[in-house]
Design a protein around this motif. Structure first.
Motif, short mmCIF file in Angstrom:
data_model
loop_
_atom_site.label_atom_id
_atom_site.label_comp_id
_atom_site.label_asym_id
_atom_site.label_seq_id
_atom_site.Cartn_x
_atom_site.Cartn_y
_atom_site.Cartn_z
N UNK A 236 0.82 -1.22 0.00
CA UNK A 236 0.00 0.00 0.00
C UNK A 236 0.85 1.26 0.00
N UNK A 237 2.10 1.12 0.40
CA UNK A 237 2.97 2.30 0.47
C UNK A 237 3.74 2.52 -0.83
N UNK A 238 3.53 1.65 -1.79
CA UNK A 238 4.29 1.72 -3.05
C UNK A 238 3.30 1.97 -4.19
N UNK A 239 3.46 3.10 -4.86
CA UNK A 239 2.45 3.52 -5.85
C UNK A 239 2.23 2.50 -6.96
N UNK A 240 3.28 1.87 -7.41
CA UNK A 240 3.13 0.97 -8.56
C UNK A 240 3.23 -0.52 -8.17
N UNK A 241 2.80 -0.82 -6.94
CA UNK A 241 2.85 -2.22 -6.48
C UNK A 241 1.47 -2.78 -6.23
N UNK A 242 1.41 -4.06 -6.34
CA UNK A 242 0.23 -4.76 -5.84
C UNK A 242 0.69 -6.12 -5.33
N UNK A 243 -0.13 -6.72 -4.50
CA UNK A 243 0.21 -8.03 -3.94
C UNK A 243 0.38 -9.03 -5.07
N UNK A 244 1.37 -9.89 -4.95
CA UNK A 244 1.65 -10.84 -6.02
C UNK A 244 0.47 -11.76 -6.29
N UNK A 245 -0.30 -12.07 -5.26
CA UNK A 245 -1.39 -13.03 -5.46
C UNK A 245 -2.70 -12.36 -5.82
N UNK A 246 -2.67 -11.01 -5.95
CA UNK A 246 -3.92 -10.32 -6.24
C UNK A 246 -4.26 -10.44 -7.72
N UNK A 247 -5.46 -10.88 -7.99
CA UNK A 247 -5.89 -11.03 -9.39
C UNK A 247 -6.29 -9.66 -9.94
N UNK A 248 -5.95 -9.42 -11.17
CA UNK A 248 -6.36 -8.17 -11.80
C UNK A 248 -7.88 -8.18 -11.97
N UNK A 249 -8.48 -7.06 -11.71
CA UNK A 249 -9.93 -6.95 -11.91
C UNK A 249 -10.17 -6.67 -13.39
N UNK A 250 -11.02 -7.47 -14.07
CA UNK A 250 -11.22 -7.25 -15.50
C UNK A 250 -11.66 -5.82 -15.79
N UNK A 251 -11.03 -5.24 -16.77
CA UNK A 251 -11.42 -3.89 -17.18
C UNK A 251 -10.91 -2.80 -16.27
N UNK A 252 -10.16 -3.15 -15.26
CA UNK A 252 -9.68 -2.11 -14.35
C UNK A 252 -8.23 -2.38 -13.98
N UNK A 253 -7.40 -1.42 -14.19
CA UNK A 253 -6.01 -1.52 -13.76
C UNK A 253 -5.75 -0.39 -12.79
N UNK A 254 -5.45 -0.70 -11.54
CA UNK A 254 -5.13 0.40 -10.64
C UNK A 254 -3.88 1.07 -11.13
N UNK A 255 -3.91 2.36 -11.30
CA UNK A 255 -2.75 3.01 -11.87
C UNK A 255 -2.62 4.43 -11.36
N UNK A 256 -1.80 5.17 -12.05
CA UNK A 256 -1.50 6.51 -11.59
C UNK A 256 -2.75 7.39 -11.61
N UNK A 257 -3.70 7.06 -12.46
CA UNK A 257 -4.92 7.86 -12.53
C UNK A 257 -5.71 7.79 -11.23
N UNK A 258 -5.41 6.81 -10.39
CA UNK A 258 -6.14 6.65 -9.13
C UNK A 258 -5.48 7.36 -7.97
N UNK A 259 -4.37 8.01 -8.24
CA UNK A 259 -3.64 8.60 -7.13
C UNK A 259 -4.35 9.87 -6.65
N UNK A 260 -4.31 10.11 -5.34
CA UNK A 260 -4.92 11.33 -4.83
C UNK A 260 -4.04 12.55 -5.12
N UNK A 261 -4.65 13.70 -5.18
CA UNK A 261 -3.89 14.93 -5.22
C UNK A 261 -3.27 15.28 -6.56
N UNK A 262 -3.66 14.58 -7.61
CA UNK A 262 -3.08 14.88 -8.92
C UNK A 262 -4.17 15.24 -9.90
#
Ligand SMILES: [Zn+2]
Ligand SMILES: [Zn+2]
Length: 267
Positions: A236-262
Motif C-alpha cells: 500500500x505504500x508503493x504507488x506501482x505495487x500490488x500483492x503478487x497473489x492479487x488477481x487483476x480486476x477485469x477492465x480495471x487496472x489500478x494506476x497513476x490515474x487513481x492517485x490522490x492529489x493529482x
C-alpha cells in the motif's frame, strides 16, 4: 509484491535512445500493465525536450500506441527544479494534460533566475568530485526540492539524493504531507537504502522505476523489489505495487490515474 508499471522512461525526444513505440513494445515484453514516457523538461542542458509542446505530441502518440499494444501508455515529464524557490520547467497548462508529473534535481539545468545556475547548479557539478563542496550544497538542495514538492502537483520526485545531496528526512516529511512519492530508481547507482529508510520513518510513499534510456531497460525493476522486500515495505505504500497473489480486476487496472492529489487527464 509485484510492480505493474514503470513510470519513468526516456525516449529520443530528450536523451533516451528509443522511440515511443520501442518503449511500449519493450513494456509489452515485460508484461507491464502501464508505462509512462517521461522525457526531461526543456531547461535541462542539452538533455531536455526542445520545448514543452513536445509533451502534446507524445500524448497523441501514446493514444495511438495504447490502441496497438496491451499496455496503458501514459505521458509525463521529468521536470527540472530550476530555482531555489522550487519552480519547475513545465508550464501549468501542460501539467494539466500530463498523466504523471515528476520533478528531480539535476546538476545540468539552466536556472531561472539565471544566476542560480552559477551560485547553485555549478557548485553541485563541482561537488560531483569535491566532497566538501557537495556537502555545502545540501541545505540549498533540500530547500529547493522541498519547495518543489510543496508547490507543484507532483506524482513523485526522481532519485532523491543522487548527485545533488539532500536531507532525506526533510524531503520525506514534505512528501508525506502532500502524497508525493519518493522514487527508488533502479537505473542509477546511489544509496537507495537511505531513501527507503527515510520514507518508512516519515510515512512517505515510494515508487520504483527504471529511468530507462534504452528499450532493454524498461521494466528492469528487480533491485527495487529486493529493497522493498528487505525493508518489508507494505504494498500500500508503493504507488506501482500490488500483492503478487492479487488477481487483476477485469477492465480495471489500478494506476497513476487513481492517485490522490493529482490533476490527471484521461488516458
Ligand atoms: Zn533524473
Ligand atoms: Zn530520468
Amino acid at each position: 509484491m509485484q510492480l505493474f508499471a514503470d513510470w519513468h522512461v526516456h525516449t529520443g525526444y530528450s536523451d533516451g535512445h528509443a522511440t515511443p513505440e520501442e518503449i511500449v513494445a519493450a513494456a509489452t515484453r515485460r508484461g507491464l500493465a502501464e508505462v509512462a514516457i517521461t522525457d526531461h523538461g526543456p531547461r535541462g542542458m542539452f538533455i531536455g525536450v526542445r520545448d514543452a509542446g513536445v509533451y502534446r505530441e507524445l500524448k497523441e502518440q501514446a493514444a495511438r500506441l495504447s490502441e496497438l499494444y496491451p499496455v496503458r501508455v501514459l505521458v509525463g515529464a521529468e521536470a527540472n527544479v530550476i530555482s531555489l524557490r522550487g519552480d519547475i520547467d513545465v508550464p501549468a497548462a501542460i501539467i494539466n494534460e500530463l498523466d504523471v508529473l515528476i520533478a528531480g534535481l539535476h546538476p545540468q539545468v539552466w536556472c531561472r533566475p539565471w544566476w542560480e545556475t552559477l551560485t547553485w547548479i555549478l557548485p553541485n557539478r563541482i561537488g560531483k568530485t569535491v566532497g566538501w563542496i557537495r556537502e555545502r550544497m545540501r541545505e540549498a538542495n533540500t530547500t529547493a526540492l522541498v519547495a518543489a514538492v510543496l508547490n507543484n502537483p507532483l506524482t513523485f520526485i526522481s532519485h532523491p539524493g543522487l548527485v545533488m545531496v539532500v536531507d532525506l528526512d526533510e524531503v520525506a516529511d514534505a512528501c508525506a504531507g502532500t502524497g508525493c512519492a519518493m522514487e527508488i530508481n533502479t537505473g542509477h547507482h546511489y544509496d537507495r537504502d537511505e531513501v527507503v529508510r527515510a520514507a518508512l520513518c516519515r510515512g512517505a510513499r515510494l515508487v520504483v522505476n527504471s529511468d530507462s534510456h534504452f528499450p532493454e531497460m524498461v521494466g528492469e525493476l528487480d533491485i527495487g523489489i529486493q529493497l522493498l522486500d528487505k525493508y518489508r515495505v507494505p504494498p500500500e505504500q508503493v504507488l506501482n505495487a500490488r500483492q503478487a497473489d492479487r488477481k487483476a480486476v477485469p477492465g480495471y487496472l489500478p494506476g497513476v490515474a487513481d492517485l490522490p492529489g493529482r490533476p490527471v487527464s484521461s488516458v
